[in-house]
Design a protein around this motif. Structure first.
Motif, PDB file in Angstrom:
ATOM      1  N   LYS A  56     -12.168  10.091  15.858  1.00 62.48           N
ATOM      2  CA  LYS A  56     -13.899   9.624  15.722  1.00 62.48           C
ATOM      3  C   LYS A  56     -14.288   8.669  16.120  1.00 62.48           C
ATOM      4  O   LYS A  56     -14.054   8.089  14.611  1.00 62.48           O
ATOM      5  N   GLY A  57     -15.792   7.978  16.514  1.00 59.49           N
ATOM      6  CA  GLY A  57     -16.226   7.073  16.626  1.00 59.49           C
ATOM      7  C   GLY A  57     -15.394   5.623  17.343  1.00 59.49           C
ATOM      8  O   GLY A  57     -15.676   4.309  17.295  1.00 59.49           O
ATOM      9  N   ALA A  58     -14.327   5.568  17.384  1.00 63.97           N
ATOM     10  CA  ALA A  58     -13.055   4.351  18.282  1.00 63.97           C
ATOM     11  C   ALA A  58     -13.281   4.809  19.333  1.00 63.97           C
ATOM     12  O   ALA A  58     -12.736   3.619  20.332  1.00 63.97           O
ATOM     13  N   GLY A  59     -13.578   6.097  20.184  1.00 65.70           N
ATOM     14  CA  GLY A  59     -12.993   6.506  21.784  1.00 65.70           C
ATOM     15  C   GLY A  59     -11.817   6.116  21.871  1.00 65.70           C
ATOM     16  O   GLY A  59     -11.185   5.417  22.967  1.00 65.70           O
ATOM     17  N   GLN A  60     -10.625   6.466  21.422  1.00 62.64           N
ATOM     18  CA  GLN A  60      -9.303   6.344  21.363  1.00 62.64           C
ATOM     19  C   GLN A  60      -8.752   8.274  20.983  1.00 62.64           C
ATOM     20  O   GLN A  60      -8.700   8.246  20.092  1.00 62.64           O
ATOM     21  N   LYS A  83      -3.746   1.858   7.420  1.00 60.04           N
ATOM     22  CA  LYS A  83      -4.892   1.393   8.879  1.00 60.04           C
ATOM     23  C   LYS A  83      -3.499   1.324   9.843  1.00 60.04           C
ATOM     24  O   LYS A  83      -2.691   1.398  10.352  1.00 60.04           O
ATOM     25  N   PHE A  84      -4.755   1.339  11.344  1.00 59.15           N
ATOM     26  CA  PHE A  84      -4.147   0.682  12.417  1.00 59.15           C
ATOM     27  C   PHE A  84      -4.922   0.241  13.522  1.00 59.15           C
ATOM     28  O   PHE A  84      -5.744  -0.179  13.410  1.00 59.15           O
ATOM     29  N   ASP A  85      -4.011  -0.472  14.468  1.00 52.81           N
ATOM     30  CA  ASP A  85      -4.803  -1.890  15.046  1.00 52.81           C
ATOM     31  C   ASP A  85      -5.714  -0.675  15.673  1.00 52.81           C
ATOM     32  O   ASP A  85      -5.485  -0.068  16.305  1.00 52.81           O
ATOM     33  N   GLY A  86      -7.046  -2.134  15.787  1.00 55.22           N
ATOM     34  CA  GLY A  86      -8.142  -1.608  16.722  1.00 55.22           C
ATOM     35  C   GLY A  86      -9.246  -0.336  15.689  1.00 55.22           C
ATOM     36  O   GLY A  86     -10.235   0.052  16.257  1.00 55.22           O
TER      37      GLY A  86
END
Length: 100
Positions: A56-60, A83-86
């Motif tokens: 949610k919020g990352a569009g991914q 932690k995850f890239d992006g």
């Protein structure tokens, strides 16, 4: 030993020595976080996702099998911080990961 060395524990209803009572309280305050198959998780572990997750919020979407490195426990029995890239501030439910 004097009477000052013992403390009344209201939870158990027993008189315990001060160091023993402190140890009981510290172990009861720790939360056990377990992954989807029941493995105990700890800070710094690597986990793998067991299903696709929409962030949610990352569009991914994080795909099944994605490796998440260096997790942190949050104090909640079902949430882990990662932690995850992006993606900043990613919190995952423990039921969707498996310890690697």
């Amino acid at each position: 030993m004097s009477d000052d060395d013992y403390v009344y524990d209201e939870e158990s209803g027993e008189w315990l020595s001060a160091p023993e009572l402190a140890q009981r309280r510290s172990t009861s305050a720790q939360v056990e976080v377990r992954d989807s198959v029941g493995n105990l998780l700890s800070d710094g572990d690597q986990v793998t996702l067991i299903k696709d997750l929409d962030v949610k919020g990352a569009g991914q979407t994080l795909k099944r099998g994605t490796l998440i490195k260096s997790i942190r426990l949050t104090g909640d029995a079902q949430e882990i911080d990662c932690k995850f890239d992006g993606i900043k501030g990613l919190v995952l439910r423990a039921e969707f990961v498996r310890k690697r």
